[in-house]
Every structure is written in C-alpha cells, then in structure tokens.
Write a protein that holds these residues in place. Structure first.
Motif, PDB file in Angstrom:
ATOM      1  N   ASP A   1      12.764  44.310  85.062  1.00 16.06           N
ATOM      2  CA  ASP A   1      11.968  43.760  83.975  1.00 16.06           C
ATOM      3  C   ASP A   1      12.582  42.471  83.442  1.00 16.06           C
ATOM      4  N   MET A   2      13.900  42.438  83.358  1.00 12.96           N
ATOM      5  CA  MET A   2      14.566  41.215  82.913  1.00 12.96           C
ATOM      6  C   MET A   2      14.382  40.090  83.929  1.00 12.96           C
ATOM      7  N   GLN A   3      14.488  40.415  85.218  1.00 11.41           N
ATOM      8  CA  GLN A   3      14.311  39.397  86.250  1.00 11.41           C
ATOM      9  C   GLN A   3      12.934  38.748  86.167  1.00 11.41           C
TER      10      GLN A   3
ATOM     11  N   GLU B   1      14.499  48.596  81.082  1.00 15.02           N
ATOM     12  CA  GLU B   1      13.768  49.858  81.150  1.00 15.02           C
ATOM     13  C   GLU B   1      13.130  50.009  82.529  1.00 15.02           C
ATOM     14  N   ASN B   2      13.587  49.175  83.484  1.00 17.47           N
ATOM     15  CA  ASN B   2      13.036  49.200  84.842  1.00 17.47           C
ATOM     16  C   ASN B   2      14.159  48.800  85.807  1.00 17.47           C
ATOM     17  N   PHE B   3      15.052  49.756  86.068  1.00 25.70           N
ATOM     18  CA  PHE B   3      16.285  49.538  86.815  1.00 25.70           C
ATOM     19  C   PHE B   3      16.056  49.887  88.284  1.00 25.70           C
ATOM     20  N   HIS B   4      16.212  48.900  89.191  1.00 20.03           N
ATOM     21  CA  HIS B   4      15.801  49.050  90.582  1.00 20.03           C
ATOM     22  C   HIS B   4      16.965  49.054  91.560  1.00 20.03           C
ATOM     23  N   TYR B   5      16.732  49.711  92.699  1.00 23.99           N
ATOM     24  CA  TYR B   5      17.616  49.677  93.870  1.00 23.99           C
ATOM     25  C   TYR B   5      17.103  48.636  94.862  1.00 23.99           C
TER      26      TYR B   5
ATOM     27  N   GLY C   1      10.897  30.433  83.880  1.00 25.77           N
ATOM     28  CA  GLY C   1      11.548  29.411  84.689  1.00 25.77           C
ATOM     29  C   GLY C   1      13.045  29.367  84.495  1.00 25.77           C
ATOM     30  N   MET C   2      13.633  30.498  84.105  1.00 19.63           N
ATOM     31  CA  MET C   2      15.061  30.539  83.816  1.00 19.63           C
ATOM     32  C   MET C   2      15.808  31.250  84.952  1.00 19.63           C
ATOM     33  N   PRO C   3      17.126  31.046  85.056  1.00 18.20           N
ATOM     34  CA  PRO C   3      17.909  31.688  86.123  1.00 18.20           C
ATOM     35  C   PRO C   3      17.886  33.207  86.029  1.00 18.20           C
ATOM     36  N   TRP C   4      18.074  33.851  87.198  1.00 17.68           N
ATOM     37  CA  TRP C   4      18.046  35.304  87.287  1.00 17.68           C
ATOM     38  C   TRP C   4      19.360  35.961  86.894  1.00 17.68           C
ATOM     39  N   ASP C   5      20.411  35.204  86.705  1.00 18.75           N
ATOM     40  CA  ASP C   5      21.776  35.743  86.665  1.00 18.75           C
ATOM     41  C   ASP C   5      21.949  37.035  85.870  1.00 18.75           C
TER      42      ASP C   5
END
Length: 229
Positions: A116-118, A75-79, A125-129
C-alpha cells in the motif's frame, strides 16, 4: 587503528552452503517488473515497461527460518519470491557475455514489500524506498556457490503461504536475464564483492498477516521459510 565516535555496526553476513565461511553483505540491489506476468498483474504492458532497479540496505537480510515482525505503516504486506545473485568480484562496465564470471553463487530471497505504501508513493511520483528498504525486508537462504550448482538461468520458482501455493513460475521467464542485469547494474554502479541482486518476482504476489508461514524455493537451491509474527 582508526578511532570512531562509537563502535561500527557489524557487517551483515549470509551463510554459504558447505562452508564455515560467511558471505559479507555490501549492498542489496533489486529488480522490479522483471517477469511479464507480474507486469500484467500490475496493469502494465510488458512490451512498454522496462525492469526497474532499486535498493535495500545490506542489513535488511534475514536468515532462513528467522521470524519477521509485521512492519508498521502498512495494512497490505506482500511477499515476492526471487532468485538472488551473489557477486564475488568487482564489476564495472562488464559485457553481457562476461557478466556471469562475476557471480559467486545463488540463493533464494523474498523481497518483502509494504504494497500500500509503494502504490501511494508511485501515485505521487516519489521514490519507493520506504516501501521496500525497511528493517528485515530481505529474507534469504544460504548461498550456493557456482562451483556447486552452476549458473541458474531456468528452473521452477514458487512460494506458498500456509501450504497454499501462490506463486509458481520459471526463472527463464525473466525479462532481463541474469547476465543482462549484472551488466546493466555494472554500468550504473561499481559492483563489489558482497553485493546481492534480487532479480524480480513472478505473478501471484499477495498479502500475509501475523501467523502466516511462507515457504518458497527454486529448483537446485533451498526452501526459504519465514513466519510473520
């Protein structure tokens, strides 16, 4: 001829300025936290944070002018507007002094991010993938060969949303410069012809929603236009 259990997926291709030939994409490497003002924007101290590396799949590339669907699970999609380095020769353990010899050319890219997911993954402490490497997360312009534009180590980098400028910086503000990025990555991996490196973004990141049109560019290169649908 090798038999496969099903047809292999096609190699992702990026256009090359002034050529009918295409650039076949191998891997996409990305650099995070590579502009001091962007580090501050994240609430960190630029003197205490080193640029970080992560990856997107090669088939995440999206051609200039192609619409990108708003992805699920955000819900927070960034450029994030970025200079992209296209690698043209195999590179392993290359020095900073020799690193630019391995560059095929440069392009403008947008490191689309489920912000938001990142942040949630970082907190755990989990990967950003999953926040970075999703489908159609790497819009890119045509690649300009080095022979045409030279090496790009300075110049304005900017992005607007619906005509309103949101990011406005200079390539020379990068913490790790192009040659340093290539050299360091070549220590961690064997860089291959066809690799792309998204080199980081300046401050001004923010959200987009369906209907928004992003335009972004770098001096000497093209304008990257992407509509969110």
């Amino acid at each position: 001829m090798t038999n496969t259990v099903f047809p292999a997926q096609p190699t992702p291709l990026v256009d090359i300025v002034g050529s009918d030939e295409k650039f076949p994409v191998n891997r996409i490497y990305c650099v995070g936290l590579n502009y001091a003002d962007h580090v501050v924007e994240f609430g960190e101290d630029p003197d205490k944070v080193d640029p970080v590396f992560f990856m997107k799949p090669g088939d995440a590339v999206v051609a200039n002018g192609v619409d990108v669907p708003y992805p699920q699970h955000t819900e927070n999609f960034h450029y994030e507007i970025e200079l992209v380095i296209a690698i043209g020769k195999e590179a392993y353990n290359v020095s900073v002094e020799d690193a630019e010899d391995y560059v095929f050319g440069y392009a403008v890219g947008n490191d689309l991010t489920r912000r938001d997911m990142q942040l949630a993954l970082k907190d755990k402490g989990m990967p950003w993938d999953p926040s970075k490497g999703f489908d159609m997360s790497a819009p890119i312009t045509e690649i300009h060969p080095v022979e045409e534009v030279g090496h790009i180590n300075e110049g304005r980098i900017w992005l607007s949303v619906n005509g309103d400028v949101k990011q406005d910086g200079n390539i020379n503000q990068m913490i790790a410069k192009n040659a340093q990025i290539i050299s360091k990555l070549s220590e961690l991996y064997v860089l291959k012809p066809g690799d792309l490196i998204y080199t980081g973004t300046p401050s001004g990141i923010g959200p987009v929603v369906p209907g928004d049109v992003m335009d972004g560019g770098i001096d000497g290169l093209d304008t990257l236009t992407t509509k969110i649908v």
